[in-house]
Motif scaffolding. Structure first.
Motif, PDB file in Angstrom:
ATOM      1  N   UNK A 315     -13.502 -72.413 -59.241  1.00  0.00           N
ATOM      2  CA  UNK A 315     -14.718 -71.598 -59.350  1.00  0.00           C
ATOM      3  C   UNK A 315     -14.814 -70.865 -60.680  1.00  0.00           C
ATOM      4  N   UNK A 316     -14.176 -71.405 -61.693  1.00  0.00           N
ATOM      5  CA  UNK A 316     -14.150 -70.759 -63.006  1.00  0.00           C
ATOM      6  C   UNK A 316     -15.561 -70.473 -63.519  1.00  0.00           C
ATOM      7  N   UNK A 317     -16.505 -71.364 -63.239  1.00  0.00           N
ATOM      8  CA  UNK A 317     -17.870 -71.220 -63.758  1.00  0.00           C
ATOM      9  C   UNK A 317     -18.878 -70.900 -62.659  1.00  0.00           C
ATOM     10  N   UNK A 318     -18.382 -70.383 -61.538  1.00  0.00           N
ATOM     11  CA  UNK A 318     -19.246 -70.152 -60.379  1.00  0.00           C
ATOM     12  C   UNK A 318     -19.565 -68.675 -60.187  1.00  0.00           C
ATOM     13  N   UNK A 319     -20.694 -68.407 -59.524  1.00  0.00           N
ATOM     14  CA  UNK A 319     -20.972 -67.061 -59.038  1.00  0.00           C
ATOM     15  C   UNK A 319     -19.863 -66.652 -58.076  1.00  0.00           C
ATOM     16  N   UNK A 320     -19.487 -65.403 -58.154  1.00  0.00           N
ATOM     17  CA  UNK A 320     -18.413 -64.905 -57.303  1.00  0.00           C
ATOM     18  C   UNK A 320     -17.033 -65.230 -57.833  1.00  0.00           C
ATOM     19  N   UNK A 321     -16.949 -66.163 -58.758  1.00  0.00           N
ATOM     20  CA  UNK A 321     -15.692 -66.539 -59.378  1.00  0.00           C
ATOM     21  C   UNK A 321     -15.648 -66.068 -60.812  1.00  0.00           C
ATOM     22  N   UNK A 322     -15.393 -67.005 -61.737  1.00  0.00           N
ATOM     23  CA  UNK A 322     -15.244 -66.642 -63.131  1.00  0.00           C
ATOM     24  C   UNK A 322     -16.468 -66.002 -63.738  1.00  0.00           C
ATOM     25  N   UNK A 323     -17.668 -66.353 -63.260  1.00  0.00           N
ATOM     26  CA  UNK A 323     -18.884 -65.752 -63.801  1.00  0.00           C
ATOM     27  C   UNK A 323     -18.956 -64.259 -63.499  1.00  0.00           C
ATOM     28  N   UNK A 324     -18.169 -63.795 -62.533  1.00  0.00           N
ATOM     29  CA  UNK A 324     -18.197 -62.378 -62.164  1.00  0.00           C
ATOM     30  C   UNK A 324     -16.825 -61.723 -62.313  1.00  0.00           C
ATOM     31  N   UNK A 325     -16.002 -62.306 -63.194  1.00  0.00           N
ATOM     32  CA  UNK A 325     -14.740 -61.665 -63.527  1.00  0.00           C
ATOM     33  C   UNK A 325     -13.609 -61.918 -62.565  1.00  0.00           C
TER      34      UNK A 325
END
Length: 507
Positions: A315-325
């Motif tokens: 989830x590096x580029x997902x909402x809740x994942x990398x996109x949100x720290x």
């Protein structure tokens, strides 16, 4: 009821001043980002860099109230719409965080940029949402809080008046009911980590002061209350696995029903296998279960733990994942023990079908520790030290332990409440329920992780681990929390209560 009673603190937290800028937005939260980045630092570094970078940063804190905590009396037929609006406030947090992290040059050129370009527009957007919340409540005959409009404004604190570290205080276990410690008035000043952003692989935590060598932590676990003659002494253990099948999502059907990515962080799920934002009482019984006892369709879910060693996950580029720290490799527990225990003062009643309980507070960086219920320790130390505000660094051969003791008193009527707290309560120091509440089997959970110990070098933490959280909450240990929905068939809820009341150890 509803709020944890503050307990005497153990001085386990370390003072820290992080050279970062903080902004509290959305439903209420502290958002941290550098105002002045190094010349070589790209915008992407604010989210995906593998180490904390030293900068000459000016610290500023902007605080906004947590609206959800104020809404304690929302009519049932308005709760779904109000929950959606609260999720909109949370979404604003992420948007503002991203804007703050990607406008550093503008901030250095214009001292009023944050106020005029972020805070004032945010206040206007917040007011629109608050107006809609008032409308949703009043249109069904309810009464909105009279001071709701005052929750729109966000105020700033100059760098020399702010505490960039966490709240002070350790964790105390009193009377068998685990609760959070108190908070020092005014926070901490000075000391600790200097320079850099707020730390962590994504720039939003954790920092060195969030960790402590558990062998140097002061013992703080107190004895459990003495059991009365008619105590319910039994236990019921349900075996539901450790989520090896990678059942994850970033929803939260309790707090944000019908809202995709309503949690803004990733959860592990065991038990019911079909829980997401769109599940409901009508569909819960169709979910199947990871539990050995197939009558246990309950949902047990918690934020994932990640190791921040430079690695990434799906989830590096997902909402809740990398996109949100929320970055780093997701760690699966090596053990997950789910056990129901009795009351030291008397018998328990069965949990009602679809009872929802959240224990802990995902927003303690905003709200303080009143509802914190995080417990971090190491194998071999659990009966001595339980930490709320720091992650343990465990010695060789010892594993990290997260444990939860849920509220064990129920109002006897409601399976949920507007703020998801007031329908359940913790027992008092002697183990008794107050204010007409009834004792129910207390859900306890113990999660064990095999984690290589982080190291602290020159005031920086390397190979940190941290619990997922809302991006503005800085991955503080105190934000740990756990969620539960009681869903059973075959009269299992009654069997659990009867087992506990008879003093048996069942599974």
């Amino acid at each position: 009821m509803g709020r944890n009673i503050r307990k005497r603190r153990s001085p386990l937290a370390v003072k820290v001043t992080a050279a970062s800028a903080a902004l509290a937005l959305g439903g209420g939260g502290l958002i941290w980002a550098n105002f002045y980045a190094s010349a070589h630092e790209s915008d992407n570094d604010a989210w995906g860099g593998n180490r904390t970078k030293a900068t000459a940063a000016q610290v500023a804190t902007i605080s906004c109230p947590d609206v959800g905590q104020k809404l304690t009396n929302v009519p049932d037929n308005a709760r779904t719409d109000v929950a959606g609006e609260l999720s909109n406030l949370d979404r604003q947090i992420t948007e503002a965080y991203q804007r703050l992290a990607t406008t550093r040059d503008a901030q250095t050129r214009d001292a009023s940029f944050v106020q005029n370009g972020i805070l004032q527009p945010l206040k206007e957007r917040r007011q629109n949402i608050l107006d809609r919340i008032k409308l949703e409540i009043t249109r069904v005959g309810g009464t909105a809080p009279g001071d709701l409009d005052t929750l729109a404004n966000c105020t700033g604190t100059p760098a020399d008046q702010t505490n960039a570290g966490g709240q002070n205080g350790g964790q105390q276990q009193d009377g068998g009911q685990q609760r959070g410690g108190g908070q020092d008035n005014g926070g901490q000043q000075g000391g600790g980590q200097q320079g850099g952003n707020i730390g962590g692989q994504a720039g939003n935590g954790p920092v060195a002061a969030d960790f402590v060598d558990i062998t140097k932590a002061q013992p703080n676990v107190q004895a459990k209350p003495r059991k009365a003659r008619n105590a319910s002494r039994g236990t019921f253990t349900t075996r539901c696995g450790v989520n090896t099948n990678k059942n994850h999502n970033t929803d939260n059907v309790i707090v944000a029903p019908g809202v995709k990515n309503g949690a803004h962080h990733l959860h592990d799920y065991v038990g019911n296998q079909k829980i997401d934002a769109f599940a409901s009482n009508d569909t819960f019984l169709q979910g199947g279960s990871s539990c050995q006892n197939k009558s246990d369709l309950s949902s047990y879910y918690w934020p994932v733990v990640r190791v921040q060693d430079g690695s990434q996950d799906f989830d590096q580029n997902n909402d809740g994942g990398g996109k949100e720290g929320n970055v780093g490799k997701i760690l699966t527990p090596v053990q997950a023990q789910i056990k129901y225990v009795g009351s030291p003062t008397g018998k328990v009643v069965a949990m009602p079908q679809f009872l929802r309980i959240i224990t802990g507070d995902a927003k303690t960086t905003t709200n303080g520790l009143a509802n914190a219920n995080a417990h971090w320790s190491c194998t071999g130390f659990e009966n001595k030290v339980q930490l709320t505000e720091q992650y343990p660094i465990c010695p060789q051969g010892s594993k990290v332990v997260r444990s939860f003791a849920f509220q064990s008193c129920w109002d006897g009527q409601n399976t949920d409440s507007a703020n998801h707290r007031t329908h359940v309560a913790f027992a008092d120091a002697g183990g008794a329920c107050q204010n007409g509440f009834k004792a129910i089997p207390q859900l306890t959970m113990r999660l064990v992780y095999d984690i290589a110990p982080p190291t602290i070098e020159n005031g920086q933490v390397k190979n940190a681990y941290a619990v997922d959280g809302f991006p503005e909450q800085l991955h503080k240990p105190s934000t740990d929390h756990d969620d539960f929905i009681s869903i059973t068939t075959g009269r299992l809820a009654n069997k659990i209560a009867n087992c506990v009341n008879r003093g048996q150890n069942c599974s």
